[in-house]
Scaffold this motif. Structure first.
Motif, PDB file in Angstrom:
ATOM      1  N   HIS A 142      -4.314  -7.670  -3.883  1.00 50.07           N
ATOM      2  CA  HIS A 142      -5.389  -7.294  -4.674  1.00 50.07           C
ATOM      3  C   HIS A 142      -5.524  -6.022  -5.206  1.00 50.07           C
ATOM      4  CE1 HIS A 142      -6.549  -5.669  -1.024  1.00 50.07           C
ATOM      5  NE2 HIS A 142      -7.812  -5.274  -1.459  1.00 50.07           N
ATOM      6  N   LEU A 143      -4.750  -4.874  -4.660  1.00 50.48           N
ATOM      7  CA  LEU A 143      -4.812  -3.560  -5.048  1.00 50.48           C
ATOM      8  C   LEU A 143      -4.296  -3.523  -6.634  1.00 50.48           C
ATOM      9  CD1 LEU A 143      -3.203  -1.945  -2.120  1.00 50.48           C
ATOM     10  CD2 LEU A 143      -5.711  -2.010  -2.676  1.00 50.48           C
ATOM     11  N   ARG A 164      -6.052  12.259   8.671  1.00 52.98           N
ATOM     12  CA  ARG A 164      -7.292  11.505   8.704  1.00 52.98           C
ATOM     13  C   ARG A 164      -7.974  11.971  10.173  1.00 52.98           C
ATOM     14  NH1 ARG A 164      -4.682   6.519   7.915  1.00 52.98           N
ATOM     15  NH2 ARG A 164      -4.858   5.949   5.905  1.00 52.98           N
ATOM     16  N   ASN A 203      -2.684  -7.278   0.577  1.00 54.66           N
ATOM     17  CA  ASN A 203      -2.714  -6.137  -0.362  1.00 54.66           C
ATOM     18  C   ASN A 203      -2.660  -6.486  -1.791  1.00 54.66           C
ATOM     19  OD1 ASN A 203      -4.353  -4.290   1.042  1.00 54.66           O
ATOM     20  ND2 ASN A 203      -2.477  -3.374   2.048  1.00 54.66           N
ATOM     21  N   VAL A 247      -0.236  11.264   7.021  1.00 57.30           N
ATOM     22  CA  VAL A 247      -1.655  10.525   6.647  1.00 57.30           C
ATOM     23  C   VAL A 247      -2.620  10.476   7.930  1.00 57.30           C
ATOM     24  CG1 VAL A 247      -2.659   8.559   5.341  1.00 57.30           C
ATOM     25  CG2 VAL A 247      -0.768   9.568   4.633  1.00 57.30           C
ATOM     26  N   ARG A 269       0.354   6.504  -0.462  1.00 56.07           N
ATOM     27  CA  ARG A 269      -0.495   6.474   0.935  1.00 56.07           C
ATOM     28  C   ARG A 269      -1.828   7.129   0.895  1.00 56.07           C
ATOM     29  NH1 ARG A 269       1.800   3.878   5.721  1.00 56.07           N
ATOM     30  NH2 ARG A 269       3.899   4.123   5.374  1.00 56.07           N
ATOM     31  N   VAL A 270      -2.062   8.199   0.293  1.00 59.72           N
ATOM     32  CA  VAL A 270      -3.198   8.878   0.272  1.00 59.72           C
ATOM     33  C   VAL A 270      -4.301   8.294  -0.231  1.00 59.72           C
ATOM     34  CG1 VAL A 270      -4.409  10.919  -0.077  1.00 59.72           C
ATOM     35  CG2 VAL A 270      -2.154  11.202   0.829  1.00 59.72           C
ATOM     36  N   SER A 275      -7.014  -0.899   3.723  1.00 60.33           N
ATOM     37  CA  SER A 275      -7.157  -1.603   2.614  1.00 60.33           C
ATOM     38  C   SER A 275      -6.698  -3.169   2.831  1.00 60.33           C
ATOM     39  CB  SER A 275      -6.075  -1.130   1.717  1.00 60.33           C
ATOM     40  OG  SER A 275      -4.917  -1.102   2.118  1.00 60.33           O
ATOM     41  N   GLN A 276      -6.322  -3.442   3.877  1.00 57.14           N
ATOM     42  CA  GLN A 276      -5.952  -4.958   4.040  1.00 57.14           C
ATOM     43  C   GLN A 276      -7.289  -5.599   4.386  1.00 57.14           C
ATOM     44  OE1 GLN A 276      -2.040  -4.159   6.197  1.00 57.14           O
ATOM     45  NE2 GLN A 276      -2.000  -6.156   5.697  1.00 57.14           N
ATOM     46  N   ARG A 307      -5.215 -11.044  -0.811  1.00 61.35           N
ATOM     47  CA  ARG A 307      -5.986  -9.795  -0.229  1.00 61.35           C
ATOM     48  C   ARG A 307      -5.580  -9.512   1.122  1.00 61.35           C
ATOM     49  NH1 ARG A 307      -9.694 -12.501  -3.089  1.00 61.35           N
ATOM     50  NH2 ARG A 307     -11.011 -11.446  -4.674  1.00 61.35           N
ATOM     51  N   GLU A 308      -5.259 -10.320   2.005  1.00 60.86           N
ATOM     52  CA  GLU A 308      -4.618 -10.048   3.279  1.00 60.86           C
ATOM     53  C   GLU A 308      -3.133  -9.072   3.150  1.00 60.86           C
ATOM     54  OE1 GLU A 308      -5.981 -12.866   2.670  1.00 60.86           O
ATOM     55  OE2 GLU A 308      -7.439 -13.416   3.870  1.00 60.86           O
ATOM     56  N   HIS A 365      -4.307   5.127  -1.266  1.00 61.40           N
ATOM     57  CA  HIS A 365      -4.516   3.710  -0.974  1.00 61.40           C
ATOM     58  C   HIS A 365      -5.311   3.959   0.579  1.00 61.40           C
ATOM     59  CE1 HIS A 365      -1.125   2.021  -3.145  1.00 61.40           C
ATOM     60  NE2 HIS A 365      -2.143   1.467  -3.812  1.00 61.40           N
ATOM     61  N   ASP A 366      -5.302   4.884   1.424  1.00 60.12           N
ATOM     62  CA  ASP A 366      -5.916   4.794   2.575  1.00 60.12           C
ATOM     63  C   ASP A 366      -5.407   3.441   3.347  1.00 60.12           C
ATOM     64  OD1 ASP A 366      -7.079   5.817   4.461  1.00 60.12           O
ATOM     65  OD2 ASP A 366      -9.257   5.732   3.840  1.00 60.12           O
ATOM     66  N   ALA A 367      -4.076   3.418   3.224  1.00 57.33           N
ATOM     67  CA  ALA A 367      -3.384   2.181   3.659  1.00 57.33           C
ATOM     68  C   ALA A 367      -4.147   1.334   4.905  1.00 57.33           C
ATOM     69  CB  ALA A 367      -2.064   2.179   4.042  1.00 57.33           C
ATOM     70  N   ALA A 368      -4.689   2.148   6.059  1.00 56.93           N
ATOM     71  CA  ALA A 368      -4.939   1.572   7.168  1.00 56.93           C
ATOM     72  C   ALA A 368      -6.187   0.595   7.016  1.00 56.93           C
ATOM     73  CB  ALA A 368      -5.065   2.593   8.352  1.00 56.93           C
ATOM     74  N   ALA A 384       0.767  -1.229  -0.075  1.00 60.31           N
ATOM     75  CA  ALA A 384      -0.029   0.007  -0.057  1.00 60.31           C
ATOM     76  C   ALA A 384       0.743   1.325   0.022  1.00 60.31           C
ATOM     77  CB  ALA A 384      -0.758  -0.087   1.371  1.00 60.31           C
ATOM     78  N   ARG A 385       2.176   1.072   0.094  1.00 59.98           N
ATOM     79  CA  ARG A 385       3.173   2.400   0.208  1.00 59.98           C
ATOM     80  C   ARG A 385       3.485   2.938  -0.902  1.00 59.98           C
ATOM     81  NH1 ARG A 385       9.246   1.776   2.894  1.00 59.98           N
ATOM     82  NH2 ARG A 385       9.824   3.966   2.220  1.00 59.98           N
TER      83      ARG A 385
END
Lengths: 439, 70
Positions: A127-128, A436, A125, A432, B40-41, B48-49, A122-123, B43-46, A95-96
């Motif tokens: 699947h992204l 949020r 990531n 990030v 990061r932004v 997505s898993q 998927r666990e 994917h909104d990583a937290a 995801a990074r």
């Protein structure tokens, strides 16, 4: 002037396929020249890399790196003893970055995958970036378990062998051992027909992963009993920490060769099935496999050639060449992205004089050239002369201090780079999180 | 490729950070950092898993393939 359309891309990744078991790699000098006629033919027609190097010796240390082009950081929130932590670390890594399938998706590709390795789910990531994500496993929601294999023993296990009073070997918990491309290939063909062009299809097969259970029609050296005996003898040796006797070592090597024959048949089948779409095909394995070298079987946390050197070819472009310079697989995102623009592929743009590889926890690093390899572990540093000592038995740092010093400098630069990227990772994560919190 | 301009001060600070690393220059560093922030932004990583399989199922898969011997 009209430009050619972006080609379809097929990316075939094979788990645990050694470079020296592919005939084209050592061209007549290897011990096993006749196992892979299709791989050899396609490599010969396209661009054949003979010195491709995996970024790590196992799937978790290799595939996340060659999907993102980046090594994983020293994340504090995991240990090797915690598999969920390991999975989470891969997920954070994926995801990074904007990784391979996302890059292609952004270029207008429809993206699809069939992946059989449990670290690419998927666990974690993976699947992204995929429009169509198919996890091939006994417990998958994407592919019915009956597609995992056409083995009779598997079908017994899948039909509820675990409910029987006697399952002394525990097959019911080992369904992944039977993961065979022949089980789900028909499904892959069906999905292929539904894809709009240009498409990116990634297929990650497990057939040459331990324990090398291979359909009968591809086995030329081993009867079924020999195949299952070698599996159980190997497993017993691992769990009881016993050395594997010579007769079993030979049998394990023979079962592996049969598994490689099955992989070659898979490449042939994929080539035939995708031919109507005129794709560019990229083929590689994620890492190699030890067959007794250095006291190891399979893929331990070591950085020897049997685990790092891999086959790789590109087929379907205008280019045809045998490239003997190093290709670090870490550069695959750039290579595959370049392939989206017809007529621009320059194989040597992706070769490097130095290749870095690391084990999963980053506690061992190798810096490799086509002749030398410097391996640094907590226990110490060793320099190998890969030409004079291809089995990597002797540390020659004292004989070649200038070489050792130059490679150590490159290792230090790599570590300094990773430290800087770790600092930006922390800062970005904080940024990030703060954003949020303010929403 | 699109060119962007950085202030001399920022470029000098980046140069100070990349000394002794594999970054080829200020451009490569800026590209890396911006790419990481955007990923990061986006994917909104937290969040997505995903969890699809049960813990026991995944553990069995990894165990059977020899990945949990550490």
């Amino acid at each position: 002037m009209a430009t050619d359309p972006a080609p379809n891309l097929v990316f075939v990744t094979v788990d645990s396929l050694r470079a020296d078991h592919c005939g084209y790699v050592d061209a007549g000098t290897g011990p096993t020249d006749d196992l892979t006629p299709t791989i050899d033919r396609l490599a010969d027609e396209g661009v054949a890399f003979t010195q491709a190097v995996a970024p790590g010796p196992r799937t978790p240390s290799s595939v996340p790196v060659f999907f993102t082009g980046e090594f994983m950081s020293d994340d504090p929130d995991w240990t090797m003893a915690d598999w969920q932590g390991r999975q989470g670390r891969i997920g954070r890594h994926m995801a990074r970055f904007t990784h391979l399938s996302e890059r292609l998706q952004r270029r207008g590709y429809e993206t699809a995958t069939f992946t059989a390795n449990p670290w690419t789910t998927r666990e974690s990531n993976f699947h992204l970036g995929f429009d169509d994500f198919n996890e091939v496993s006994a417990d998958s929601d994407d592919v019915q378990s009956s597609y995992l294999s056409d083995s009779t023993l598997f079908k017994l296990a899948d039909a509820g062998l675990e409910t029987l009073p006697v399952d002394p070997v525990g097959w019911a918990d080992k369904k992944e051992w039977f993961s065979q491309w022949t089980g789900y290939f028909e499904l892959l063909q069906e999905r292929l027909a539904d894809l709009s062009e240009p498409f990116f299809l990634w297929v990650f097969v497990l057939d040459s992963h331990q324990p090398y259970i291979t359909p009968r029609r591809f086995r030329e050296e081993c009867a079924a009993w020999e195949m299952y005996y070698s599996i159980l003898r190997y497993w017993h040796g691992e769990t009881a920490d016993e050395a594997i006797p010579p007769h079993a070592r030979k049998m394990i090597a023979a079962t592996y060769r049969d598994a490689v024959r099955s992989v070659d048949a898979f490449v042939d089948a994929v080539h035939e099935a995708t031919a109507p779409y005129d794709p560019v095909t990229v083929f590689c394995s994620d890492h190699g496999e030890a067959l007794g070298e250095h006291g190891n079987f399979g893929h331990e946390q070591t950085l020897y050639e049997e685990n790092l050197r891999v086959p790789c070819f590109v087929h379907g472009t205008d280019a045809s060449a045998t490239v003997r310079e190093q290709l670090p697989l870490r550069g695959l995102p750039e290579l595959l992205t370049e392939l989206t623009e017809p007529g621009t592929f320059d194989p040597r743009r992706h070769t490097r004089p130095f290749a870095v590889s690391q084990i999963e926890d980053n506690r061992a690093t190798a810096v490799r050239t086509t002749r030398w390899k410097l391996v640094t572990r907590q226990e110490g540093t060793r320099l190998y002369d890969l030409q004079a000592d291809p089995d990597e038995t002797a540390d020659v740092r004292t004989d070649y201090p200038a070489v050792a010093s130059a490679l150590a400098d490159l290792r230090d630069r790599h570590e300094a780079t990773q430290a800087e990227k770790g600092a930006t990772e922390t800062a970005t994560a904080d940024l990030v999180t703060a954003e949020r919190g303010s929403l | 490729m699109t060119e962007i301009s950085l202030s001399d001060d920022l470029a000098e600070r980046i140069e100070g950070r990349i000394d002794g690393t594999e970054f080829d220059g200020v451009d490569e560093y800026a590209e890396f950092v911006l790419g990481e922030v955007l990923a990061r932004v986006e994917h909104d990583a937290a969040e997505s898993q995903e969890e699809t399989a049960s813990r026991e199922q995944v553990q069995n898969r990894l165990q059977s393939l020899g990945y949990l011997e550490e």
